[in-house]
Motif scaffolding. Structure first.
Motif, PDB file in Angstrom:
ATOM      1  N   ASP A 293     -13.882  -1.611 -11.721  1.00 12.51           N
ATOM      2  CA  ASP A 293     -13.583  -2.293 -12.517  1.00 12.51           C
ATOM      3  C   ASP A 293     -12.002  -3.137 -11.906  1.00 12.51           C
ATOM      4  OD1 ASP A 293     -15.864  -2.357 -13.933  1.00 12.51           O
ATOM      5  OD2 ASP A 293     -15.639  -0.574 -15.184  1.00 12.51           O
ATOM      6  N   GLN A 294     -11.772  -2.738 -11.412  1.00 16.31           N
ATOM      7  CA  GLN A 294     -10.449  -2.679 -11.307  1.00 16.31           C
ATOM      8  C   GLN A 294     -10.187  -4.417 -10.315  1.00 16.31           C
ATOM      9  OE1 GLN A 294      -8.075   0.820 -11.244  1.00 16.31           O
ATOM     10  NE2 GLN A 294      -5.840  -1.086 -11.220  1.00 16.31           N
ATOM     11  N   CYS A 295     -11.118  -3.927  -9.311  1.00 17.47           N
ATOM     12  CA  CYS A 295     -10.909  -4.525  -8.534  1.00 17.47           C
ATOM     13  C   CYS A 295     -11.189  -6.518  -8.021  1.00 17.47           C
ATOM     14  CB  CYS A 295      -9.766  -4.884  -7.186  1.00 17.47           C
ATOM     15  SG  CYS A 295     -11.638  -2.937  -6.687  1.00 17.47           S
TER      16      CYS A 295
ATOM     17  N   SER B 275      -7.552  -0.227  -5.588  1.00 19.80           N
ATOM     18  CA  SER B 275      -7.905  -1.162  -5.855  1.00 19.80           C
ATOM     19  C   SER B 275      -6.523  -1.688  -6.750  1.00 19.80           C
ATOM     20  CB  SER B 275      -8.331  -0.284  -7.333  1.00 19.80           C
ATOM     21  OG  SER B 275      -7.804   0.732  -7.832  1.00 19.80           O
ATOM     22  N   GLN B 276      -5.078  -1.121  -6.612  1.00 20.05           N
ATOM     23  CA  GLN B 276      -4.494  -2.075  -7.178  1.00 20.05           C
ATOM     24  C   GLN B 276      -4.862  -3.143  -6.119  1.00 20.05           C
ATOM     25  OE1 GLN B 276      -1.449   0.457  -7.912  1.00 20.05           O
ATOM     26  NE2 GLN B 276      -2.086   0.470 -10.349  1.00 20.05           N
ATOM     27  N   TYR B 277      -4.119  -2.540  -4.468  1.00 19.52           N
ATOM     28  CA  TYR B 277      -4.164  -3.381  -3.292  1.00 19.52           C
ATOM     29  C   TYR B 277      -5.365  -4.500  -3.864  1.00 19.52           C
ATOM     30  CZ  TYR B 277      -3.994  -4.330   1.885  1.00 19.52           C
ATOM     31  OH  TYR B 277      -3.835  -5.595   2.479  1.00 19.52           O
ATOM     32  N   LEU B 278      -6.098  -4.426  -3.465  1.00 15.74           N
ATOM     33  CA  LEU B 278      -7.846  -5.269  -3.609  1.00 15.74           C
ATOM     34  C   LEU B 278      -7.606  -6.707  -5.040  1.00 15.74           C
ATOM     35  CD1 LEU B 278     -10.306  -2.255  -2.059  1.00 15.74           C
ATOM     36  CD2 LEU B 278      -9.594  -5.138  -0.989  1.00 15.74           C
ATOM     37  N   SER B 279      -7.404  -6.088  -5.942  1.00 10.91           N
ATOM     38  CA  SER B 279      -7.287  -6.648  -7.228  1.00 10.91           C
ATOM     39  C   SER B 279      -6.334  -7.663  -6.298  1.00 10.91           C
ATOM     40  CB  SER B 279      -6.731  -5.698  -7.868  1.00 10.91           C
ATOM     41  OG  SER B 279      -5.224  -5.950  -8.526  1.00 10.91           O
TER      42      SER B 279
ATOM     43  N   LEU C  44       0.841  -1.373  -0.248  1.00 17.77           N
ATOM     44  CA  LEU C  44       0.229  -0.029  -0.113  1.00 17.77           C
ATOM     45  C   LEU C  44       0.794   1.187   0.150  1.00 17.77           C
ATOM     46  CD1 LEU C  44      -2.937  -1.140   2.505  1.00 17.77           C
ATOM     47  CD2 LEU C  44      -3.246  -0.225   0.240  1.00 17.77           C
ATOM     48  N   GLN C  45       2.570   0.960  -0.175  1.00 17.41           N
ATOM     49  CA  GLN C  45       3.245   1.758  -0.238  1.00 17.41           C
ATOM     50  C   GLN C  45       3.333   3.266   0.964  1.00 17.41           C
ATOM     51  OE1 GLN C  45       3.008   4.200  -3.434  1.00 17.41           O
ATOM     52  NE2 GLN C  45       2.652   2.600  -5.040  1.00 17.41           N
TER      53      GLN C  45
END
Length: 494
Positions: free
Chosen positions: A177-179, A157-161, A104-105
């Motif tokens: 849409d992303q995750c 959203s990248q993390y949840l994907s 999550l940076q």
């Protein structure tokens, strides 16, 4: 992998005449990443509370996993974040938490700061990281994107994907849409699950709606044709009955056997038409139940006598002793729809307040047209209380237009009788937007207007703005909304 089974679920709040859920049954795979969508007030948060066992219901909900809710309540926000995580999950392994934070940076330093000192985005990330440490737990993630800027939304959203095993309530289409890989939707009359992301679900819904509209039109024509045929058959039957006791034109005796046979044949035909008409009406009644209808609206904006409404030239804004944005230059021309973007803390709201005419410390040049009328939608809805009718009178707006806009945004007529204090967060934001659209104004300024507002209502607001084309300046982190509405973008770097 295991299943969450919902069988014959029925629930209504105490004192309510209407069931929110009635005889609802479906299954969820615990490996799925479900996006949860539905209009404001349809029962999304209620369903999450039912899964958590907070409400009594009839029917059964069975699961081999435990449920955790985001955002959880932090009882001691003054404690170090390290201790807050330990309160959530005492037995976590520190290396795993470090891994989640890095995804999550987030620097490990946040663990040694008071939780209340973290930004809202940092608090969101810490809570998600802590919850995903748990094994054999299914997460109920309720609107994590509120108050996250575009960059933070992209990161989360990248993390949840990369994760699985959750239900995600979000009204941001690009985020969903992303995750997610499945959509759980609460419709007008049912709950359904479809494989795919939000765009897949929306495309399928539009196709289904169009199919039902076409079938409805076809059956409507059939019913009219059958009704006309039934009337003609009835008239013929009456004519035949008249001849039973009379004579033929030739003067010969009436053949009663022939007439009886003809009448019976007509009666049978009439019954057949009646049955076909009844079947067509039954089929018609099954259609259009989940179509989200919306009437077109006629809204007009005041025309300012000059093409330019305001101008900022190398404006820098000072807030609490520090510059929050620097050297901002742009003009607001009639017909512009300007999106102000940038990370949280970059001065977006302060810039809007400067244009509104509030006392803001700034340097540079700011010019605004004289007698410019501005309509403002704030992030804050806490002052809304009382009836909608009284509110319309206080704001000096057309009550019928105000309520027509709210009807378009899925307010029931029953909702019109309630005190606004009892409205959901999304319903309150719709009140502010409807009021703004009714005001006789030259310029609309909207500060994060879509927080808590459901996806379908967001798309309807887009339709109104694209048709009505008001001059506006807005801050909104919904990428899809900003992409469709903005004619230009002003980006603040912070």
């Amino acid at each position: 992998m295991s299943l969450i089974n919902v069988s014959n679920l029925t629930f209504a709040y105490e004192g309510s005449y209407d069931n929110i859920f009635e005889q609802v049954s479906f299954q969820i795979d615990t490996d799925w990443k479900l996006g949860f969508t539905g209009r404001n007030g349809r029962g999304k948060t209620t369903f999450l509370n039912l899964l958590l066992g907070k409400l009594e219901y009839s029917g059964t909900i069975s699961a081999a996993v435990s449920f955790d809710y985001f955002p959880f309540t932090v009882e001691h926000p003054e404690h170090l974040t390290y201790d807050v995580v330990s309160d959530i999950y005492p037995d976590y392994e520190h290396w795993r938490l470090q891994k989640e934070l890095s995804l999550l940076q987030l620097s490990e330093d946040v663990l040694y700061r008071p939780f209340e000192s973290l930004s809202s985005g940092e608090q969101t990330k810490v809570q998600l990281a802590a919850l995903f440490l748990k094994e054999n737990h299914f997460l109920l993630i309720d609107e994590p994107t509120n108050h996250l800027d575009i960059h933070a939304r992209q990161l989360v959203s990248q993390y949840l994907s990369r994760k699985k095993g959750f239900i995600l309530v979000s009204h941001d289409r690009a985020f969903l849409d992303q995750c997610v890989d499945h959509i759980l939707s609460i419709n007008k009359t049912n709950i359904e699950i479809q494989k795919g992301n939000f765009s897949d679900w929306w495309l399928n819904k539009q196709r289904q709606d169009q199919y039902e509209l076409n079938e409805n039109e076809k059956l409507h024509k059939d019913i009219k044709r059958l009704s006309d045929a039934s009337k003609r058959t009835g008239q013929w039957s009456q004519e035949v009955e008249k001849t039973k006791n009379g004579t033929r034109n030739s003067g010969s005796k009436v053949d009663k056997g022939y007439i009886g046979h003809k009448a019976a044949k007509m009666m049978k035909r009439s019954k057949t038409i009646e049955q076909r008409q009844h079947t067509a009406m039954e089929e018609k009644s099954k259609l259009l139940q989940n179509i989200e209808t919306s009437d077109s609206l006629k809204i007009s904006q005041l025309v300012y006598p000059k093409s330019q409404l305001a101008e900022l030239d190398h404006v820098s804004i000072n807030y609490e002793g520090k510059n929050v944005c620097q050297n901002v230059s742009f003009s607001i021309e009639q017909g512009d729809r300007i999106a102000v973007t940038g990370p949280n803390g970059s001065g977006k709201s302060s810039l809007l307040k400067l244009i509104l005419g509030e006392e803001i410390s700034f340097s540079g040049t700011f010019r605004k047209g004289s007698q410019l009328k501005i309509s403002y939608v704030s992030q804050d809805t806490s002052n809304l209380r009382g009836s909608l009718s009284d509110y319309a009178r206080q704001q000096e707006i057309d009550e019928s237009l105000f309520k027509a806009i709210l009807r378009k945004l899925d307010f029931s007529r029953l909702q019109f009788e309630k005190d606004m204090a009892w409205f959901s967060g999304g319903q309150k934001k719709k009140v502010l937007i409807a009021r703004s659209l009714c005001e006789q104004t030259h310029l609309h300024i909207w500060d994060e207007p879509l927080n808590f507002i459901d996806v379908i209502s967001r798309m309807q607001i887009e339709e109104v703005l694209l048709e009505y084309e008001p001059t506006m300046v807005f801050v909104e982190h919904d990428r899809e909304f900003a992409r469709k509405i903005a004619t230009q973008t002003v980006e603040l770097e912070g």
